[in-house]
Scaffold this active site. Sequence first.
Site, PDB file in Angstrom:
ATOM      1  N   PRO A   2       0.833  -1.251   0.044  1.00 42.89           N
ATOM      2  CA  PRO A   2       0.010  -0.031   0.044  1.00 42.89           C
ATOM      3  C   PRO A   2       0.972   1.310   0.212  1.00 42.89           C
ATOM      4  O   PRO A   2       1.572   1.453   0.763  1.00 42.89           O
ATOM      5  CB  PRO A   2      -0.896   0.005   1.397  1.00 42.89           C
ATOM      6  CG  PRO A   2      -0.359  -1.182   1.943  1.00 42.89           C
ATOM      7  CD  PRO A   2       0.766  -2.137   1.407  1.00 42.89           C
ATOM      8  N   GLU A   3       0.749   2.303  -1.056  1.00 42.39           N
ATOM      9  CA  GLU A   3       1.217   3.341  -0.959  1.00 42.39           C
ATOM     10  C   GLU A   3       0.232   4.653  -0.580  1.00 42.39           C
ATOM     11  O   GLU A   3      -0.730   4.099  -0.155  1.00 42.39           O
ATOM     12  CB  GLU A   3       1.906   3.639  -2.352  1.00 42.39           C
ATOM     13  CG  GLU A   3       2.870   2.753  -2.824  1.00 42.39           C
ATOM     14  CD  GLU A   3       4.287   2.987  -2.410  1.00 42.39           C
ATOM     15  OE1 GLU A   3       4.392   4.118  -1.677  1.00 42.39           O
ATOM     16  OE2 GLU A   3       5.143   2.137  -2.451  1.00 42.39           O
ATOM     17  N   HIS A  91      -5.025 -14.255   9.324  1.00 43.80           N
ATOM     18  CA  HIS A  91      -4.332 -13.058   9.318  1.00 43.80           C
ATOM     19  C   HIS A  91      -5.139 -11.824   9.788  1.00 43.80           C
ATOM     20  O   HIS A  91      -4.654 -10.707   9.543  1.00 43.80           O
ATOM     21  CB  HIS A  91      -3.693 -12.814   7.894  1.00 43.80           C
ATOM     22  CG  HIS A  91      -3.055 -13.947   7.380  1.00 43.80           C
ATOM     23  ND1 HIS A  91      -2.069 -14.197   7.693  1.00 43.80           N
ATOM     24  CD2 HIS A  91      -3.286 -14.770   6.260  1.00 43.80           C
ATOM     25  CE1 HIS A  91      -1.274 -15.380   7.081  1.00 43.80           C
ATOM     26  NE2 HIS A  91      -2.152 -15.399   6.172  1.00 43.80           N
ATOM     27  N   ARG A 109       1.700 -10.565   6.023  1.00 44.06           N
ATOM     28  CA  ARG A 109       2.720 -10.510   5.858  1.00 44.06           C
ATOM     29  C   ARG A 109       3.409  -9.812   7.418  1.00 44.06           C
ATOM     30  O   ARG A 109       4.767  -9.993   7.428  1.00 44.06           O
ATOM     31  CB  ARG A 109       3.660  -9.802   4.869  1.00 44.06           C
ATOM     32  CG  ARG A 109       3.252 -10.771   3.636  1.00 44.06           C
ATOM     33  CD  ARG A 109       3.921  -9.886   2.488  1.00 44.06           C
ATOM     34  NE  ARG A 109       5.388 -10.148   2.592  1.00 44.06           N
ATOM     35  CZ  ARG A 109       6.333  -9.587   1.812  1.00 44.06           C
ATOM     36  NH1 ARG A 109       5.840  -9.112   0.418  1.00 44.06           N
ATOM     37  NH2 ARG A 109       7.678  -9.384   1.847  1.00 44.06           N
ATOM     38  N   ARG A 154      22.173  17.915  -2.575  1.00 47.48           N
ATOM     39  CA  ARG A 154      22.189  16.430  -2.685  1.00 47.48           C
ATOM     40  C   ARG A 154      22.451  16.027  -4.039  1.00 47.48           C
ATOM     41  O   ARG A 154      21.878  16.403  -5.183  1.00 47.48           O
ATOM     42  CB  ARG A 154      20.568  16.341  -2.478  1.00 47.48           C
ATOM     43  CG  ARG A 154      19.957  16.542  -1.102  1.00 47.48           C
ATOM     44  CD  ARG A 154      20.110  15.858  -0.214  1.00 47.48           C
ATOM     45  NE  ARG A 154      19.379  14.604  -0.157  1.00 47.48           N
ATOM     46  CZ  ARG A 154      18.073  14.334   0.414  1.00 47.48           C
ATOM     47  NH1 ARG A 154      17.674  15.427   1.305  1.00 47.48           N
ATOM     48  NH2 ARG A 154      17.179  13.132   0.255  1.00 47.48           N
TER      49      ARG A 154
END
Length: 273
Positions: A2-3, A91, A109, A154
């Site tokens: 999931p983002e 789960h 997971r 950077r």
Amino acid sequence: MPELPEVEVTRRGIAPHVEGHQVSGVVLRRSGLRWPFPPDLPSLLAGRVIRSTGRRGKYLLLHFDHGTLIIHLGMSGHLRMLPHGQVPQKHDHVDLELPDQVMRFTDPRRFGAVLWHPSEDGDVGQHLLLRSLGVEPLGRDDLAQLLHRGTRKRSAAIKQVLLAGDIVVGVGNIYACESLFEAGIHPNTAAKRISLARYAKLAAAIQRVLSAAIAQGGSSLRDFIGADGASGYFQQSYFVYDREAEPCRQCGAPVRRIVQGQRSTFYCGRCQR
Ligand SMILES: [Zn+2]
């Protein structure tokens, strides 16, 4: 995984079901996931009202008067609203019981997290996991300036700087690839060599790509909420992501794949300079 868009869609999905509702009980079926659960969570939350929901990066926030419940979906987690009496499966690790239904956290997971931030510790934004996060990308007019200013020293590749999340959050691997394509920026470009004008294109691309993903996820909200457990991590049609050797949708050149920081980057060598 999931983002930000999936987390935001999850928030919008659960919000009308939980905001203003009182927690009647909490069921913890294990002692923790990525980190231990607060063992006193049931007594902390029972009888308390969820005032509002929020999100910071990929952390989902449930605000109570006396603190904030922080939920991270990890690699594979999802939340669903279910009627009472649904037998938990293997789960299904946490239930937040409300009078009319149950918010169930499923995480095969087990990289997810459920944490408590008491209000006496101050603003939840100061929580150890949240305080060093970059800015939220959506709804900010100054994103290009922030990216430009934050990268003057950077030397790292812009793709890596986006993934690091310390300037702007939520631009995960897929969205970094797609945004850089839309902005026409080669993913290996040193961040400090990108001009403000090009960051303006990148900022607009990031906002457009994330908003489109949220909009698309919004159309599948029922999948997140449904009792059938179909989880809706949306598949979109990408310009470059996961399209190695396929023709660029803009110029027809084969999409290339390189590895940056052990993650695959997809880009068009002709459209991105
Ligand atoms: Zn191209």
